[in-house]
Write a protein that holds these residues in place. Structure first.
Motif, PDB file in Angstrom:
ATOM      1  N   GLY A 183     -50.302  -5.417  76.262  1.00  0.00           N
ATOM      2  CA  GLY A 183     -49.512  -6.161  77.197  1.00  0.00           C
ATOM      3  C   GLY A 183     -48.507  -5.154  78.021  1.00  0.00           C
ATOM      4  O   GLY A 183     -49.182  -4.409  78.223  1.00  0.00           O
ATOM      5  N   GLN A 184     -47.265  -5.540  77.997  1.00  0.00           N
ATOM      6  CA  GLN A 184     -46.425  -4.419  78.510  1.00  0.00           C
ATOM      7  C   GLN A 184     -45.525  -3.918  77.611  1.00  0.00           C
ATOM      8  O   GLN A 184     -44.162  -3.274  77.670  1.00  0.00           O
ATOM      9  N   MET A 185     -45.988  -3.638  76.279  1.00  0.00           N
ATOM     10  CA  MET A 185     -45.256  -2.798  75.247  1.00  0.00           C
ATOM     11  C   MET A 185     -46.006  -1.665  74.620  1.00  0.00           C
ATOM     12  O   MET A 185     -47.264  -1.773  74.271  1.00  0.00           O
ATOM     13  N   PHE A 213     -36.912   0.409  81.827  1.00  0.00           N
ATOM     14  CA  PHE A 213     -37.822   0.083  80.468  1.00  0.00           C
ATOM     15  C   PHE A 213     -36.795  -0.095  79.291  1.00  0.00           C
ATOM     16  O   PHE A 213     -35.510   0.205  79.469  1.00  0.00           O
ATOM     17  N   ASP A 249     -40.874  -1.525  75.817  1.00  0.00           N
ATOM     18  CA  ASP A 249     -41.197  -2.513  76.668  1.00  0.00           C
ATOM     19  C   ASP A 249     -40.928  -2.280  78.209  1.00  0.00           C
ATOM     20  O   ASP A 249     -39.964  -1.757  78.460  1.00  0.00           O
ATOM     21  N   PHE A 250     -42.020  -2.226  78.896  1.00  0.00           N
ATOM     22  CA  PHE A 250     -41.978  -1.783  80.352  1.00  0.00           C
ATOM     23  C   PHE A 250     -41.613  -2.670  81.079  1.00  0.00           C
ATOM     24  O   PHE A 250     -41.250  -2.681  82.147  1.00  0.00           O
ATOM     25  N   LEU A 291     -53.105  -0.499  80.487  1.00  0.00           N
ATOM     26  CA  LEU A 291     -51.701  -0.819  81.197  1.00  0.00           C
ATOM     27  C   LEU A 291     -51.470   0.276  82.091  1.00  0.00           C
ATOM     28  O   LEU A 291     -51.689   1.447  81.901  1.00  0.00           O
ATOM     29  N   THR A 296     -40.712  -5.282  83.690  1.00  0.00           N
ATOM     30  CA  THR A 296     -41.173  -5.706  85.116  1.00  0.00           C
ATOM     31  C   THR A 296     -41.561  -4.398  85.771  1.00  0.00           C
ATOM     32  O   THR A 296     -42.015  -4.670  86.998  1.00  0.00           O
ATOM     33  N   LYS A 297     -42.227  -3.407  85.234  1.00  0.00           N
ATOM     34  CA  LYS A 297     -42.532  -2.263  85.733  1.00  0.00           C
ATOM     35  C   LYS A 297     -44.003  -2.327  86.079  1.00  0.00           C
ATOM     36  O   LYS A 297     -44.547  -1.662  86.526  1.00  0.00           O
ATOM     37  N   VAL A 298     -44.621  -3.287  85.713  1.00  0.00           N
ATOM     38  CA  VAL A 298     -46.127  -3.654  85.817  1.00  0.00           C
ATOM     39  C   VAL A 298     -46.441  -3.811  87.028  1.00  0.00           C
ATOM     40  O   VAL A 298     -45.780  -4.588  87.920  1.00  0.00           O
ATOM     41  N   LEU A 336     -48.977   1.366  85.277  1.00  0.00           N
ATOM     42  CA  LEU A 336     -47.723   1.304  85.975  1.00  0.00           C
ATOM     43  C   LEU A 336     -47.648   2.473  87.292  1.00  0.00           C
ATOM     44  O   LEU A 336     -48.137   3.226  87.225  1.00  0.00           O
TER      45      LEU A 336
END
Length: 180
Positions: A110-112, A159, A175-176, A74, A178-180, A76
């Motif tokens: 994923g985003q977590m 986040f 949980d990230f 991941l 929309t920061k991806v 960012l």
């Protein structure tokens, strides 16, 4: 004399705690005033591994079983200093508020980022978990700012952080979004 040495030790510990408290409050103020603006591409798995290395001695001392699943990379765009502080505080919390021969499980998917650890049953209201100066009564090293710093960083970066406690099981989920 021995009693004087004990008093000096107590004074040194108190000064250390006050110094840590001061640093934490200054950091919170800087976060609130948006003083961390530099953004760069960061590898979250790399930051987690780096942070785990920093707590290696405490992990070994408590004989914690650590399982890490960082197979899903991941990246960012974020501030390096804030992300280091955020991840370090989460891992520090899982290590320091753990039990002897307990465990820490860290999963990045994923985003977590999910950090699960053993520990004593939570005697605090989970809604107070991220508030300032709420700490474990049995933790001498805690000044009660670590997770409030985590919350402030998460709010600043967009986040979401959640905490769940089931008996002696503690789960922090970052949980990230929309920061991806």
């Amino acid at each position: 004399r021995e009693v004087d040495l004990q008093h000096l030790d107590s004074i040194i510990q108190t000064v250390g705690r006050l110094s840590n408290l001061n640093r934490g409050l200054i950091l919170l103020s800087k976060i609130n005033n948006r003083q961390f603006v530099d953004v760069e591409k960061l590898d979250i798995a790399e930051l987690v591994s780096e942070s785990l290395e920093n707590f290696e001695d405490q992990i070994r001392k408590k004989q914690l079983a650590v399982r890490v699943n960082l197979t899903q990379k991941l990246q960012l765009e974020s501030n390096l200093n804030l992300m280091r502080i955020l991840i370090a505080n989460l891992i520090k919390n899982a290590v320091f508020h753990n039990i002897e021969e307990g465990y820490v499980h860290i999963d990045l998917n994923g985003q977590m980022l999910r950090i699960e650890n053993s520990g004593l049953p939570n005697d605090h209201d989970p809604n107070l978990f991220f508030q300032r100066f709420v700490s474990d009564k049995n933790a001498d090293h805690s000044i009660g700012l670590g997770l409030s710093i985590v919350k402030e960083i998460c709010q600043t970066l967009g986040f979401t952080i959640t905490y769940e406690s089931i008996d002696a099981l503690h789960i922090l989920r970052l949980d990230f979004l929309t920061k991806v």
